[in-house]
Design a protein around this motif. Structure first.
Motif, PDB file in Angstrom:
ATOM      1  N   GLN A  21       1.031   2.294   7.519  1.00  0.00           N
ATOM      2  CA  GLN A  21       0.111   2.912   6.568  1.00  0.00           C
ATOM      3  C   GLN A  21      -1.338   2.521   6.874  1.00  0.00           C
ATOM      4  N   GLU A  22      -1.552   1.247   7.162  1.00  0.00           N
ATOM      5  CA  GLU A  22      -2.895   0.760   7.459  1.00  0.00           C
ATOM      6  C   GLU A  22      -3.457   1.406   8.725  1.00  0.00           C
ATOM      7  N   GLN A  51      -4.550   4.885   8.013  1.00  0.00           N
ATOM      8  CA  GLN A  51      -5.832   4.852   7.302  1.00  0.00           C
ATOM      9  C   GLN A  51      -6.985   4.573   8.268  1.00  0.00           C
ATOM     10  N   SER A 105      -0.044   7.280  -1.279  1.00  0.00           N
ATOM     11  CA  SER A 105      -1.004   8.035  -2.084  1.00  0.00           C
ATOM     12  C   SER A 105      -2.435   7.822  -1.593  1.00  0.00           C
ATOM     13  N   TYR A 106      -2.674   6.774  -0.813  1.00  0.00           N
ATOM     14  CA  TYR A 106      -4.010   6.512  -0.301  1.00  0.00           C
ATOM     15  C   TYR A 106      -4.374   7.471   0.834  1.00  0.00           C
ATOM     16  N   MET A 140       0.838  -1.186   0.000  1.00  0.00           N
ATOM     17  CA  MET A 140       0.000   0.000   0.000  1.00  0.00           C
ATOM     18  C   MET A 140       0.882   1.248   0.000  1.00  0.00           C
TER      19      MET A 140
END
Length: 203
Positions: free
Chosen positions: A22-23, A26, A4-5, A1
């Motif tokens: 990252q998760e 998010q 950019s998310y 991942m």
């Protein structure tokens, strides 16, 4: 991942707290609300029970108290990527003795603390950041007490100039004086004295 998310305003937080994945960012993003706060508006008012915390995306904040005479004194500042909270008020469900106010038009990621707490049991990295935030706030409180232990306005201003130049560069003289617990006039004299000293040194 990839990054950019996530919106670009997380970049500073990701650098500051690299332990968070990252998760997990998010996941945090799914429970935050972006709030625009105008200069002079409060994130937390005196006498209100704290229910929210926040990360500063842009802008400046002051944490202030009122002394017995009703005079405002500043105990801390909040810069971009800093954390806004009054944990004591939230934990005790007690009216806040601290006001957190925007010093300029600001944008924050507001978090409902009640929704955040369950994530600490599932994600140790978020718990680690929570502990780091407590440590940062404790260190800032200790440093402020150290400043106030210095007897003269000149010593207090010099300490700030050497240790926290960002405050000197970005905060008005009036609010710096409130942070140093001295009059604006005393601060101006200390500032002029140091400017003269530097000028003489350069000459």
């Amino acid at each position: 991942m990839t990054t950019s998310y996530l919106p670009s305003y997380y970049n500073g937080l990701m650098k500051k707290y690299p332990v968070v994945t990252q998760e997990e960012w998010q996941l945090l993003d799914s429970i935050v609300v972006i709030k625009h706060i105008r200069k002079g508006e409060s994130f937390l008012r005196y006498g209100k029970v704290a229910r929210y915390s926040a990360f500063v995306i842009s802008g400046l904040f002051k944490f202030s108290i009122l002394d017995e005479e009703g005079t405002e004194k500043i105990i801390r500042f909040g810069f971009p990527d800093d954390f806004l909270a009054n944990c004591e008020s939230y934990n005790k469900k007690a009216p806040s003795a601290i006001s957190i106010t925007a010093m300029e038009d600001s944008v924050i990621l507001r978090i409902n603390i009640k929704r955040l707490e369950p994530l600490y049991h599932l994600h140790m990295n978020l718990l680690h950041v929570n502990l780091q935030l407590f440590q940062e706030m404790s260190e800032q409180q200790t440093e402020h007490q150290q400043i106030l232990s210095l007897k003269s306005p000149l010593q207090r201003y010099r300490f700030l100039l050497e240790r926290r130049p960002a405050i000197v560069q970005k905060i008005s003289l009036t609010n710096i004086a409130r942070y140093l617990y001295i009059s604006r006039e005393a601060l101006s004299r200390a500032r002029l004295y140091l400017l003269d000293q530097n000028r003489n040194f350069c000459d």
